[in-house]
Design an enzyme around this catalytic site. Sequence first.
Site, PDB file in Angstrom:
ATOM      1  N   CYS A 264      59.446   3.295  10.248  1.00 21.91           N
ATOM      2  CA  CYS A 264      60.774   2.755  10.553  1.00 21.91           C
ATOM      3  C   CYS A 264      61.816   3.352   9.602  1.00 21.91           C
ATOM      4  O   CYS A 264      61.643   3.322   8.385  1.00 21.91           O
ATOM      5  CB  CYS A 264      60.773   1.232  10.455  1.00 21.91           C
ATOM      6  SG  CYS A 264      62.393   0.555  10.860  1.00 21.91           S
TER       7      CYS A 264
ATOM      8  N   ALA B 177      61.220  -2.339  18.348  1.00 28.44           N
ATOM      9  CA  ALA B 177      61.811  -3.608  17.931  1.00 28.44           C
ATOM     10  C   ALA B 177      62.893  -4.022  18.924  1.00 28.44           C
ATOM     11  O   ALA B 177      63.687  -3.191  19.362  1.00 28.44           O
ATOM     12  CB  ALA B 177      62.402  -3.456  16.533  1.00 28.44           C
TER      13      ALA B 177
ATOM     14  N   GLY C 159      56.954  11.427  20.348  1.00 26.36           N
ATOM     15  CA  GLY C 159      58.278  12.012  20.142  1.00 26.36           C
ATOM     16  C   GLY C 159      58.697  12.907  21.283  1.00 26.36           C
ATOM     17  O   GLY C 159      58.072  13.934  21.548  1.00 26.36           O
TER      18      GLY C 159
ATOM     19  N   LYS D 201      51.104   4.008  11.975  1.00 23.28           N
ATOM     20  CA  LYS D 201      52.069   4.891  12.650  1.00 23.28           C
ATOM     21  C   LYS D 201      52.987   5.488  11.590  1.00 23.28           C
ATOM     22  O   LYS D 201      53.584   4.753  10.796  1.00 23.28           O
ATOM     23  CB  LYS D 201      52.871   4.101  13.691  1.00 23.28           C
ATOM     24  CG  LYS D 201      53.877   4.950  14.465  1.00 23.28           C
ATOM     25  CD  LYS D 201      54.336   4.224  15.728  1.00 23.28           C
ATOM     26  CE  LYS D 201      55.403   4.987  16.483  1.00 23.28           C
ATOM     27  NZ  LYS D 201      56.749   4.808  15.931  1.00 23.28           N
TER      28      LYS D 201
ATOM     29  N   GLN E 232      52.059  -4.787  15.413  1.00 24.58           N
ATOM     30  CA  GLN E 232      52.489  -3.902  14.329  1.00 24.58           C
ATOM     31  C   GLN E 232      53.151  -4.679  13.195  1.00 24.58           C
ATOM     32  O   GLN E 232      54.053  -5.484  13.417  1.00 24.58           O
ATOM     33  CB  GLN E 232      53.461  -2.837  14.834  1.00 24.58           C
ATOM     34  CG  GLN E 232      53.675  -1.765  13.773  1.00 24.58           C
ATOM     35  CD  GLN E 232      54.805  -0.820  14.082  1.00 24.58           C
ATOM     36  OE1 GLN E 232      55.945  -1.253  14.223  1.00 24.58           O
ATOM     37  NE2 GLN E 232      54.504   0.466  14.170  1.00 24.58           N
TER      38      GLN E 232
HETATM   39  C1  LIG Z   1      65.190   0.742  19.762  1.00 28.93           C
HETATM   40  C2  LIG Z   1      63.970   1.298  19.072  1.00 28.93           C
HETATM   41  C3  LIG Z   1      63.136   0.451  18.377  1.00 28.93           C
HETATM   42  C4  LIG Z   1      62.009   0.958  17.721  1.00 28.93           C
HETATM   43  N1  LIG Z   1      61.191   0.099  17.045  1.00 28.93           N
HETATM   44  C5  LIG Z   1      60.058   0.567  16.450  1.00 28.93           C
HETATM   45  C6  LIG Z   1      59.146  -0.322  15.812  1.00 28.93           C
HETATM   46  O1  LIG Z   1      59.333  -1.547  15.770  1.00 28.93           O
HETATM   47  N2  LIG Z   1      58.043   0.225  15.238  1.00 28.93           N
HETATM   48  C7  LIG Z   1      57.785   1.580  15.274  1.00 28.93           C
HETATM   49  O2  LIG Z   1      56.764   2.026  14.754  1.00 28.93           O
HETATM   50  N3  LIG Z   1      58.629   2.427  15.882  1.00 28.93           N
HETATM   51  C8  LIG Z   1      59.738   1.953  16.483  1.00 28.93           C
HETATM   52  N4  LIG Z   1      60.559   2.817  17.147  1.00 28.93           N
HETATM   53  C9  LIG Z   1      60.186   4.234  17.253  1.00 28.93           C
HETATM   54  C10 LIG Z   1      59.378   4.502  18.531  1.00 28.93           C
HETATM   55  O3  LIG Z   1      58.147   3.812  18.494  1.00 28.93           O
HETATM   56  C11 LIG Z   1      59.098   6.007  18.695  1.00 28.93           C
HETATM   57  O4  LIG Z   1      58.377   6.437  17.580  1.00 28.93           O
HETATM   58  C12 LIG Z   1      60.379   6.834  18.806  1.00 28.93           C
HETATM   59  O5  LIG Z   1      61.309   6.247  19.687  1.00 28.93           O
HETATM   60  C13 LIG Z   1      60.050   8.269  19.264  1.00 28.93           C
HETATM   61  O6  LIG Z   1      59.446   8.265  20.538  1.00 28.93           O
HETATM   62  P1  LIG Z   1      60.296   8.648  21.876  1.00 28.93           P
HETATM   63  O7  LIG Z   1      60.930   9.990  21.627  1.00 28.93           O
HETATM   64  O8  LIG Z   1      59.271   8.678  22.976  1.00 28.93           O
HETATM   65  O9  LIG Z   1      61.327   7.577  22.046  1.00 28.93           O
HETATM   66  C14 LIG Z   1      61.704   2.341  17.781  1.00 28.93           C
HETATM   67  C15 LIG Z   1      62.554   3.189  18.494  1.00 28.93           C
HETATM   68  C16 LIG Z   1      63.672   2.695  19.129  1.00 28.93           C
HETATM   69  C17 LIG Z   1      64.566   3.643  19.894  1.00 28.93           C
END
Ligand SMILES: Cc1cc2nc3c(=O)[nH]c(=O)nc-3n(C[C@H](O)[C@H](O)[C@H](O)COP(=O)(O)O)c2cc1C
Length: 324
Positions: free
Chosen positions: A101, A18, A202, A140, A70
């Site tokens: 979320c 987001a 993750g 998700k 999404q």
């Molecule tokens: C700023 C931010 C916004 C996010 N927005 C969403 C979102 O809109 N929908 C979603 O499913 N996950 C969202 N996530 C989660 C990410 O898709 C992801 O699952 C999470 O950051 C873990 O992955 P990473 O360790 O590679 O960052 C968001 C994460 C962050 C940090």
Amino acid sequence: MKIRDIEIKNPVIMAPMAGITNMAFRKIVKEFGAGLVYSEMVSDKAICYGNQKTIEMLQVDEGEHPVSIQLFGGEVESMVQAAKFIDEHSNCDIIDINCGCPVNKVLKANAGSKLLQNPQLIYDIVSNIVKNVSKPVTVKIRSGFDKEHINAVEVAKLIEKAGASAIAVHGRTRSQMYEGHADWSIIKAVKEAVSIPVIGNGDIRSVEDARRMLEETGCDAIMIGRAALGNPWLIKQVVESLEHGTDIPEPTYKEKIAWCLTHAKRLMTIEPERIAMSQMRGHAPWYIKGLKSSSAVKNELSKVNTYEELEKILKDYEQFLDTL
Ligand SMILES: Cc1cc2nc3c(=O)[nH]c(=O)nc-3n(C[C@H](O)[C@H](O)[C@H](O)COP(=O)(O)O)c2cc1C
């Protein structure tokens, strides 16, 4: 890999984020080779009420296919109505349901990771959407709501039974928010429990992490979030390593600065300059992270209001780096 009939040309996926994964950002990571990109989450209610800004978020550029939109929400009826709207009015390829979320505002709407506390409702939402749309539906999730309630396997089985075409698993609980470590063993357990493609997510921060996630969990694809911010090269490095076994060198500071400015220009094609620059106040510091004396520059970047200011700060910084 295929998500139902949609060909995903490589297993490297950009996570939905987001405030970040708008069309400008998605097109950049697509150019860096991402096999699939996701939109920012969009609200079912906002679509049902015809909110103009939200409707605009459903638009997809020709260059970014395949792309998932999404959707988040907590009621069957409005989720189905919104999904049908996306199915009919968006040229996206896949509709994804957010069950991860952790933000309070979203939980109050009974949506996001709150749904993990009600697997039957997830089943009802997903199965009714699948029945009513023609595009593939994916979901998700997180590993569970908290460490006492790790239920990703149970939820994933229901999601598969409901007719979803793939599932992405972030190995953290809702309580962890974005802290601690993602537990990849949950992703492995989900992969062993379902037959639809599983996307592991993750803490992937390097090519080695991406390879390890694939090996340790057996997942079909990996999803990268935060580590690609200001660093779309990571996507390319992972793709090249997995596809051809080749190492892509780290970008030079000139490349980083050039792409940062490209990012800003692309944002200005979809947003007014003022909004684009408010977003660049977040992105620009990520692009120069780790470069010499970037802290002082980051401070200046946090105040930019115009593209001209952004360009001047970055070009001056580039000249400084040239002298080193
Ligand atoms: C700023 C931010 C916004 C996010 N927005 C969403 C979102 O809109 N929908 C979603 O499913 N996950 C969202 N996530 C989660 C990410 O898709 C992801 O699952 C999470 O950051 C873990 O992955 P990473 O360790 O590679 O960052 C968001 C994460 C962050 C940090």
